[in-house]
Scaffold this motif. Structure first.
Motif, PDB file in Angstrom:
ATOM      1  N   SER A 123       0.828  -1.205   0.000  1.00  0.00           N
ATOM      2  CA  SER A 123       0.000   0.000   0.000  1.00  0.00           C
ATOM      3  C   SER A 123       0.867   1.262   0.000  1.00  0.00           C
ATOM      4  O   SER A 123       0.351   2.362  -0.194  1.00  0.00           O
ATOM      5  CB  SER A 123      -0.970  -0.005   1.178  1.00  0.00           C
ATOM      6  OG  SER A 123      -0.263   0.025   2.391  1.00  0.00           O
ATOM      7  N   LYS A 144      -0.069   1.521 -11.991  1.00  0.00           N
ATOM      8  CA  LYS A 144      -0.908   0.660 -11.151  1.00  0.00           C
ATOM      9  C   LYS A 144      -0.042  -0.430 -10.538  1.00  0.00           C
ATOM     10  O   LYS A 144       1.077  -0.688 -10.968  1.00  0.00           O
ATOM     11  CB  LYS A 144      -2.070   0.064 -11.942  1.00  0.00           C
ATOM     12  CG  LYS A 144      -1.658  -0.809 -13.109  1.00  0.00           C
ATOM     13  CD  LYS A 144      -2.884  -1.280 -13.873  1.00  0.00           C
ATOM     14  CE  LYS A 144      -2.447  -2.083 -15.087  1.00  0.00           C
ATOM     15  NZ  LYS A 144      -3.563  -2.601 -15.838  1.00  0.00           N
ATOM     16  N   TRP A 145      -0.587  -1.050  -9.511  1.00  0.00           N
ATOM     17  CA  TRP A 145       0.073  -2.176  -8.842  1.00  0.00           C
ATOM     18  C   TRP A 145      -0.994  -3.112  -8.320  1.00  0.00           C
ATOM     19  O   TRP A 145      -2.132  -2.727  -8.105  1.00  0.00           O
ATOM     20  CB  TRP A 145       0.994  -1.685  -7.720  1.00  0.00           C
ATOM     21  CG  TRP A 145       0.254  -1.109  -6.553  1.00  0.00           C
ATOM     22  CD1 TRP A 145      -0.124   0.184  -6.364  1.00  0.00           C
ATOM     23  CD2 TRP A 145      -0.243  -1.829  -5.409  1.00  0.00           C
ATOM     24  NE1 TRP A 145      -0.813   0.323  -5.191  1.00  0.00           N
ATOM     25  CE2 TRP A 145      -0.906  -0.907  -4.577  1.00  0.00           C
ATOM     26  CE3 TRP A 145      -0.190  -3.162  -5.016  1.00  0.00           C
ATOM     27  CZ2 TRP A 145      -1.494  -1.273  -3.382  1.00  0.00           C
ATOM     28  CZ3 TRP A 145      -0.784  -3.524  -3.821  1.00  0.00           C
ATOM     29  CH2 TRP A 145      -1.419  -2.585  -3.018  1.00  0.00           C
ATOM     30  N   ARG A 146      -0.579  -4.360  -8.104  1.00  0.00           N
ATOM     31  CA  ARG A 146      -1.471  -5.367  -7.518  1.00  0.00           C
ATOM     32  C   ARG A 146      -0.613  -6.501  -6.971  1.00  0.00           C
ATOM     33  O   ARG A 146       0.545  -6.650  -7.336  1.00  0.00           O
ATOM     34  CB  ARG A 146      -2.469  -5.891  -8.555  1.00  0.00           C
ATOM     35  CG  ARG A 146      -1.820  -6.601  -9.736  1.00  0.00           C
ATOM     36  CD  ARG A 146      -2.840  -6.905 -10.833  1.00  0.00           C
ATOM     37  NE  ARG A 146      -2.202  -7.440 -12.008  1.00  0.00           N
ATOM     38  CZ  ARG A 146      -2.228  -8.713 -12.380  1.00  0.00           C
ATOM     39  NH1 ARG A 146      -2.884  -9.607 -11.647  1.00  0.00           N
ATOM     40  NH2 ARG A 146      -1.624  -9.113 -13.481  1.00  0.00           N
ATOM     41  N   ASP A 153       3.626   7.638  -5.596  1.00  0.00           N
ATOM     42  CA  ASP A 153       3.374   7.237  -6.979  1.00  0.00           C
ATOM     43  C   ASP A 153       4.595   7.401  -7.878  1.00  0.00           C
ATOM     44  O   ASP A 153       4.586   7.014  -9.029  1.00  0.00           O
ATOM     45  CB  ASP A 153       2.185   7.996  -7.566  1.00  0.00           C
ATOM     46  CG  ASP A 153       2.423   9.488  -7.661  1.00  0.00           C
ATOM     47  OD1 ASP A 153       3.413   9.981  -7.092  1.00  0.00           O
ATOM     48  OD2 ASP A 153       1.608  10.164  -8.307  1.00  0.00           O
ATOM     49  N   ASP A 157       0.133   3.327  -2.812  1.00  0.00           N
ATOM     50  CA  ASP A 157      -1.063   4.163  -2.787  1.00  0.00           C
ATOM     51  C   ASP A 157      -0.700   5.596  -2.395  1.00  0.00           C
ATOM     52  O   ASP A 157      -1.412   6.533  -2.716  1.00  0.00           O
ATOM     53  CB  ASP A 157      -2.098   3.623  -1.794  1.00  0.00           C
ATOM     54  CG  ASP A 157      -2.752   2.349  -2.279  1.00  0.00           C
ATOM     55  OD1 ASP A 157      -2.777   2.112  -3.504  1.00  0.00           O
ATOM     56  OD2 ASP A 157      -3.224   1.577  -1.416  1.00  0.00           O
ATOM     57  N   GLU A 158       0.407   5.748  -1.678  1.00  0.00           N
ATOM     58  CA  GLU A 158       0.829   7.060  -1.197  1.00  0.00           C
ATOM     59  C   GLU A 158       2.031   7.617  -1.943  1.00  0.00           C
ATOM     60  O   GLU A 158       2.248   8.822  -1.961  1.00  0.00           O
ATOM     61  CB  GLU A 158       1.135   6.984   0.300  1.00  0.00           C
ATOM     62  CG  GLU A 158      -0.084   6.594   1.122  1.00  0.00           C
ATOM     63  CD  GLU A 158       0.176   6.646   2.604  1.00  0.00           C
ATOM     64  OE1 GLU A 158       0.684   7.677   3.071  1.00  0.00           O
ATOM     65  OE2 GLU A 158      -0.129   5.654   3.284  1.00  0.00           O
TER      66      GLU A 158
END
Length: 183
Positions: free
Chosen positions: A39, A63-65, A45, A42-43
Motif C-alpha cells: 500500500s 498501477k500495482w497489484r 506514486d 497508494d501514497e
C-alpha cells in the motif's frame, strides 16, 4: 517496527524493492517488496529504478497489484515485455522525503542504521550496520567495537527501546549471544 526499506547508496533514496522479472506482455513486472505493505504505492506514486552504475531513472507508478506473494507493477512508459525485461534486477527506490510518516509505534529500518546499540546497563554492544529480512523476522547486523558481527533477532523481547533522537537502541539479547562475539 516496519521493514519499510533498506538504505540505498544515495542517502536521499530508500530501496523498497527489486524488479524480479516481466509479467505478461504489456510492460508489467513482478517486484520483491522490502516494505511491510505494498500500500506504500497508494501514497508514493513516483519511483526511481537504479540499474547500478547510473543515476536512478524516475518513473510514475500507473498501477500495482499483489500476485503470488509478489507485487506486480506497471510504470508509465514501460509498455511491453521487452521494456519490462530491461528492468530485471533494478532496485526500486523512493525518495526518503516522499515516504509516508510511520505510525507512532513504528520506524523505518533505514533510520536505525548507524545507531549505537547498548545493553540494558548501558554497556556498548556495537553499531547497527545492516539488516537481514526474512518472512519470519528481521535480523539486525551489529558490528561490535572489536569489529565482529553479531546477528540479533529484531523481536520485541530483545529490542527494549529505540531512541532516534539520540541514535541509541537498548537491547537485551538472549543469554550467551553477546558472549559469542566477545570471546
Amino acid at each position: 517496527m516496519t521493514a519499510a526499506a533498506r538504505p540505498a547508496p544515495d542517502k536521499s533514496f530508500v530501496t523498497v524493492g527489486r524488479v524480479v522479472k516481466p509479467h505478461g506482455i504489456r510492460g508489467e513486472f513482478s517486484m520483491r517488496l522490502y516494505a511491510d505493505s505494498p500500500s506504500l504505492f497508494d501514497e508514493v506514486d513516483r519511483v526511481f529504478l537504479d540499474m547500478g552504475g547510473r543515476r536512478p531513472k524516475r518513473y510514475t507508478v500507473a498501477k500495482w497489484r499483489m500476485h503470488k506473494g509478489l507485487v506486480l507493477v506497471t510504470l508509465e512508459g514501460v509498455d511491453d515485455r521487452t521494456a519490462a525485461e530491461s528492468l530485471r534486477g533494478a532496485d526500486v527506490q523512493v525518495r526518503k522525503r516522499d515516504l509516508p510518516p510511520p505510525d507512532e509505534d513504528e520506524v523505518y529500518l533505514h533510520e536505525l542504521e548507524g545507531c549505537d546499540v547498548v545493553l540494558p546497563d548501558g554497556a556498548p554492544l556495537g553499531v547497527l550496520t545492516g539488516f537481514i529480512e526474512t518472512p519470519q523476522q528481521d535480523t539486525w547486523s551489529i558490528t561490535t567495537p572489536e569489529g565482529r558481527e553479531l546477528l540479533l533477532p529484531a523481536v520485541p523481547e530483545f529490542v527494549l527501546d529505540i531512541d532516534l533522537d539520540d541514535k541509541r537502541i537498548v537491547v537485551d539479547p538472549p543469554e550467551g549471544l553477546a558472549d559469542v562475539c566477545t570471546d
